[in-house]
Design a protein around this motif. Structure first.
Motif, PDB file in Angstrom:
ATOM      1  N   PHE A 469       3.624  -0.735   1.777  1.00  0.00           N
ATOM      2  CA  PHE A 469       2.317  -0.382   2.336  1.00  0.00           C
ATOM      3  C   PHE A 469       2.451   0.691   3.411  1.00  0.00           C
ATOM      4  O   PHE A 469       1.601   1.577   3.524  1.00  0.00           O
ATOM      5  N   GLN A 472       2.854   3.940   1.611  1.00  0.00           N
ATOM      6  CA  GLN A 472       1.624   4.380   0.963  1.00  0.00           C
ATOM      7  C   GLN A 472       0.580   4.846   1.972  1.00  0.00           C
ATOM      8  O   GLN A 472      -0.167   5.780   1.711  1.00  0.00           O
ATOM      9  N   GLU A 473       0.534   4.172   3.128  1.00  0.00           N
ATOM     10  CA  GLU A 473      -0.505   4.475   4.115  1.00  0.00           C
ATOM     11  C   GLU A 473      -0.144   5.652   5.011  1.00  0.00           C
ATOM     12  O   GLU A 473      -1.022   6.321   5.532  1.00  0.00           O
ATOM     13  N   ARG A 503      -2.111  -5.629   3.665  1.00  0.00           N
ATOM     14  CA  ARG A 503      -2.236  -4.178   3.650  1.00  0.00           C
ATOM     15  C   ARG A 503      -3.215  -3.698   4.714  1.00  0.00           C
ATOM     16  O   ARG A 503      -2.996  -2.663   5.356  1.00  0.00           O
ATOM     17  N   PHE A 504      -4.283  -4.437   4.907  1.00  0.00           N
ATOM     18  CA  PHE A 504      -5.259  -4.068   5.926  1.00  0.00           C
ATOM     19  C   PHE A 504      -4.619  -4.109   7.316  1.00  0.00           C
ATOM     20  O   PHE A 504      -4.842  -3.216   8.141  1.00  0.00           O
ATOM     21  N   ARG A 507      -2.385  -1.112   7.735  1.00  0.00           N
ATOM     22  CA  ARG A 507      -3.201   0.093   7.924  1.00  0.00           C
ATOM     23  C   ARG A 507      -3.742   0.170   9.352  1.00  0.00           C
ATOM     24  O   ARG A 507      -3.720   1.232   9.985  1.00  0.00           O
ATOM     25  N   GLU A 508      -4.232  -0.963   9.874  1.00  0.00           N
ATOM     26  CA  GLU A 508      -4.786  -0.964  11.232  1.00  0.00           C
ATOM     27  C   GLU A 508      -3.708  -0.731  12.280  1.00  0.00           C
ATOM     28  O   GLU A 508      -3.954  -0.079  13.305  1.00  0.00           O
ATOM     29  N   ARG A 511      -3.178   2.971  12.277  1.00  0.00           N
ATOM     30  CA  ARG A 511      -4.309   3.667  12.898  1.00  0.00           C
ATOM     31  C   ARG A 511      -4.297   3.544  14.412  1.00  0.00           C
ATOM     32  O   ARG A 511      -4.768   4.427  15.121  1.00  0.00           O
ATOM     33  N   ASN A 543     -11.417  -4.691   0.202  1.00  0.00           N
ATOM     34  CA  ASN A 543     -10.414  -5.284   1.070  1.00  0.00           C
ATOM     35  C   ASN A 543     -10.186  -6.761   0.779  1.00  0.00           C
ATOM     36  O   ASN A 543      -9.094  -7.268   0.935  1.00  0.00           O
TER      37      ASN A 543
END
Length: 593
Positions: A469, A472-473, A503-504, A507-508, A511, A543
């Motif tokens: 992940f 990918q992110e 995955r969320f 991602r966070e 970010r 999601n």
């Protein structure tokens, strides 16, 4: 009665609540450092006035050992020496002016104290037991007042942050009670539904029984469901989320609805009925024994032509598993047609997937010719088939049985038989217990069954998923960006959303630029991301396949608070629950912390 106020401790507590609601309604926010406890001390004085006359005692409230407010003419110190908080009995100090009784409470790192000063000739000593009881009640009221104010500020701050993340300001919001009456609808909701007078039953306003009424019976909400409703005689396409709200006894007392109007290009049913190609089994990541066993069985399923039912918790990769089964089959060169049942309204499903026509001289249902007659399609997949109403499930069952029994005319070539596959939105035990899949349709589909296992059973695979992940992110990210300590922490989580939730979180983290921070701060960031679950509703389908009941209730409570401008009394009233129940749920879901 106590000093002309409402009777009983509950009445005093309610007065505290009303004061804070007035602050909320007027938009006034008192900074914590300026919170002076004037009203709270008046309420405590009303309690003591039952026992003693004015002049016999003096009262004072201290915040972090410093005097904030005083009532009475007796001497009280400007500050207090530090001492343990939350003691059952008060601290007794003999001063030159008389006896000092000090009750303490700690509320979120703040030390609060209530002091009662009794002169040597004061009559209050004759009622020592009652005095001690009043002191305990008084410090409880002071502490609760501080907590309510602190909670209100944190909720406001939290909501402002979530407004930026979630983008929910552009959504219509309404709350229905069990009788179908509107408890609340925001201005945008009135505009979308063209409602002028909300003091009616929802059915009477729009001329039909809304889909959300079924939520009370099934005890299950839904996320981002496509619905078409008549608004002033015109069919309007909406994406709709319904969240049931339960009281302390587990009974559903209201349903919170969040909806938005779809643009014409979004409203096309074809976006939820699409052709896709399969993938190879190696596309399913994981080397645990659980995943290897699933892959081995998936290859066996791929070699068969029987119907297949795929089940598993939300976020476990059921869609990818279906593509892998098709991609490893003998018909992998042709397409798989995917029907997203959760996104289609009943009208769209029964007009684009099914057709009503006579079957052997009897009225019945068949598959739409655009689906059954597609020569480039080998597999028909119904994703989230349990989202269909039971009546529609029966019609689909009739259509599939009719399709299977349909004989190919002699000498006439036609498209090959479709293989039927379906997935449900949760573990099969949950689906059966909640009766979300009709037994006839269940039996027809489950000639072969395959489980997409939850993340917690894929021992040793989590580091691989995190590394993948990350790559990918964010281009160039590597597994070394996550320490072993953080991976161990991630491995201990419940992961109710499984791979999609993991995955969320990754991602966070990217970010928030948390990669360069210490393990402790990274773990704290993960707890924050998972704790608040601030996943936007318009991202929910991509999601999470389906929010759990608790996650959905948490979002609904947050939205109700937002809609009521964080007036806790009004939010509780709109949701159909008591204020203590609302407090309990806010504490449970860490709203405002």
């Amino acid at each position: 009665m106590m000093g002309g106020k409402m009777s009983g401790v509950n009445g005093v507590v309610e007065e505290i609540h009303q004061v804070f609601d007035e602050f909320s309604e007027s938009g006034q926010v008192i900074p914590m450092e300026n919170f002076k406890y004037f009203h709270e001390l008046d309420l405590v004085w009303d309690l003591f006035s039952v026992l003693v006359d004015e002049g016999e005692v003096s009262l004072a409230i201290y915040d972090d050992e410093k005097l904030v407010v005083i009532r009475g003419s007796g001497h009280v110190p400007d500050s207090l020496p530090s001492s343990p908080n939350n003691q059952i009995e008060p601290v007794r100090v003999q001063a030159d002016s008389g006896l000092l009784l000090i009750w303490r409470r700690s509320v979120h790192t703040r030390s609060l104290a209530l002091l009662v000063s009794i002169p040597d000739d004061g009559m209050a000593r004759q009622n020592d037991k009652a005095l001690l009881a009043l002191g305990k009640t008084g410090i409880h009221l002071v502490a609760q007042a501080f907590y309510v104010h602190w909670l209100s500020r944190r909720v406001r701050q939290s909501v402002r942050e979530r407004d930026v993340v979630s983008g929910l300001i552009g959504d219509g919001l309404l709350v229905l009670d069990q009788s179908g009456f509107l408890r609340y609808i925001n201005d945008l909701g009135k505009k979308i539904l063209r409602i002028d007078d909300e003091r009616q039953k929802f059915r009477d306003l729009l001329g039909f029984e809304p889909v959300i009424s079924d939520v009370f019976q099934r005890r299950e909400g839904y996320v981002d469901r496509k619905v078409i409703i008549p608004v002033k005689g015109v069919n309007t396409s909406l994406t709709d989320t319904a969240i049931p709200i339960m009281d302390d006894h587990g009974a559903i007392v209201s349903v919170v609805n969040i909806f938005r109007k779809l643009a014409p290009e979004q409203a096309l049913a074809e976006q939820s009925i699409k052709k896709e190609m399969g993938v190879r089994i190696v596309a399913i990541m994981g080397e645990s024994d659980t995943v290897k066993n699933m892959k081995d069985y998936a290859l066996q399923v791929a070699r068969s032509t029987e119907n297949v039912l795929i089940y598993g918790e939300p976020g476990t990769g059921k869609s990818l598993l279906a593509k892998a089964i098709h991609g490893e089959s003998a018909n992998k060169e042709r397409h798989m047609m995917v029907v997203d049942c959760a996104r289609l309204s009943v009208h769209e499903f029964e007009s684009h997937v099914l057709s009503s026509r006579a079957v052997r001289g009897e009225p019945g249902w068949v598959l739409n010719s655009d689906i059954s007659g597609a020569s480039d399609v080998a597999t028909l997949l119904f994703e989230g088939i349990d989202f269909l109403p039971i009546s529609t499930q029966l019609r689909l069952f009739s259509a599939l049985v009719a399709y299977r029994q349909l004989e190919q005319p002699a000498g006439v070539s036609g498209p090959p038989r479709l293989r039927i596959m379906a997935s449900v939105s949760d573990a099969i035990g949950v689906i059966i217990q909640e009766q979300r899949l009709h037994p006839k349709l269940h039996g027809f589909l489950s000639e072969m069954n395959i489980l997409a296992p939850p993340l917690r059973s894929r021992e040793g695979d989590l580091p691989r998923y995190v590394a993948s992940f990350l790559q990918q992110e964010a281009a160039g990210a590597a597994e070394s960006a996550v320490s072993g300590k953080l991976l161990r922490f991630l491995g201990k989580q419940a992961w109710v959303g499984n791979l999609v939730q993991l995955r969320f979180v990754v991602r966070e983290l990217l970010r928030s630029n948390a990669g360069s921070e210490s393990d402790r701060r990274m773990i704290g960031k993960v707890e924050e991301i998972m704790g608040v679950s601030h996943i936007p509703f318009h991202f929910s389908v991509q999601n999470f396949e389906r929010l759990s009941m608790s996650e959905a209730e948490k979002q609904a409570i947050y939205l109700a608070l937002q809609a009521m401008d964080f007036n806790l009394s009004r939010a509780a009233q709109v949701l159909g629950i008591s204020r203590p129940t609302l407090y309990s749920k806010m504490k449970k879901y860490k709203l405002g912390q």
